[in-house]
Enzyme design. Structure first.
Site, PDB file in Angstrom:
ATOM      1  N   ASP A   1     -44.840   1.858 -87.535  1.00 23.01           N
ATOM      2  CA  ASP A   1     -43.752   2.836 -87.463  1.00 23.01           C
ATOM      3  C   ASP A   1     -43.856   3.636 -86.167  1.00 23.01           C
ATOM      4  O   ASP A   1     -43.267   3.258 -85.179  1.00 23.01           O
ATOM      5  CB  ASP A   1     -43.626   3.680 -88.730  1.00 23.01           C
ATOM      6  CG  ASP A   1     -44.912   4.310 -89.216  1.00 23.01           C
ATOM      7  OD1 ASP A   1     -45.833   4.534 -88.424  1.00 23.01           O
ATOM      8  OD2 ASP A   1     -44.977   4.624 -90.414  1.00 23.01           O
TER       9      ASP A   1
ATOM     10  N   ASP B   1     -48.456   2.552-100.189  1.00 27.03           N
ATOM     11  CA  ASP B   1     -48.785   3.525-101.219  1.00 27.03           C
ATOM     12  C   ASP B   1     -48.210   4.902-100.941  1.00 27.03           C
ATOM     13  O   ASP B   1     -47.806   5.204 -99.819  1.00 27.03           O
ATOM     14  CB  ASP B   1     -50.306   3.660-101.332  1.00 27.03           C
ATOM     15  CG  ASP B   1     -50.899   4.419-100.161  1.00 27.03           C
ATOM     16  OD1 ASP B   1     -51.509   5.478-100.378  1.00 27.03           O
ATOM     17  OD2 ASP B   1     -50.770   3.963 -99.006  1.00 27.03           O
TER      18      ASP B   1
END
Length: 180
Positions: free
Chosen positions: A108, A164
């Protein structure tokens, strides 16, 4: 709750990508790696914790002779990148003169991978490529190439399939995105 919505801790997540589509993306990535590295024996470096499920499925489809060495790095707390990378478990073997493929769950901001690339450069590999299941082009702030991208996604926070939220949700077979 809306159909398909799940709750993890204090947040709700909606279905994003089913396991069947993930399998197709992984098949395509493995075929590309098998083609591009034909005649070579790369070292595969899955980045823990997030990439462990993706890496396990990917390496089963890589037909090349290869070695696997796990590394663990982290830059997340909750749903936000801290922009501080922690080396938790480092590379223990020599990669000098070797072709290396980093297997990452998501690129990202690019901060964690930039740190890893800098660390690997000192070890003098013949080449380094990045294989990432997901890539967030709108959040990416660095200037290196990601050679193998499974899927570009918007700047959504996702869980499941190794991703997660505070350690929870990794075991879900599908990908879910945060309901804002």
């Amino acid at each position: 709750m809306e159909k398909g919505i799940i709750r993890i801790k204090d947040k709700e997540f909606k279905p994003y990508l089913p396991a069947q589509e993930l399998a197709r993306v992984i098949d395509d990535l493995a075929q590309r790696i098998n083609r591009d590295y034909a005649g070579k024996s790369p070292i595969l470096l899955p980045v823990l914790n997030g990439a462990f499920i993706f890496a396990a499925d990917l390496v089963k489809k890589i037909t090349l002779p290869c070695r696997i060495s796990l590394v663990k790095m982290s830059s997340y707390e909750g749903t936000q990148s801290t922009n501080k990378v922690q080396d938790l478990i480092g590379l223990q073997e020599s990669i000098e003169g070797e072709d290396v493929i980093i297997i990452e769950d998501i690129v990202d901001t690019g901060v964690t991978m930039a740190h890893m690339l800098e660390t690997l450069k000192d070890k003098k590999p013949a080449s380094v490529a990045i294989c990432s299941l997901f890539f967030k082009p709108d959040k990416f702030t660095k200037d290196y190439a990601v050679q193998y991208i499974g899927k570009s996604i918007p700047n959504d926070f996702v869980v499941g399939y190794g991703f997660d939220y505070d350690g929870f949700g990794r075991n879900l077979p599908d990908i879910y995105s945060l309901v804002e």
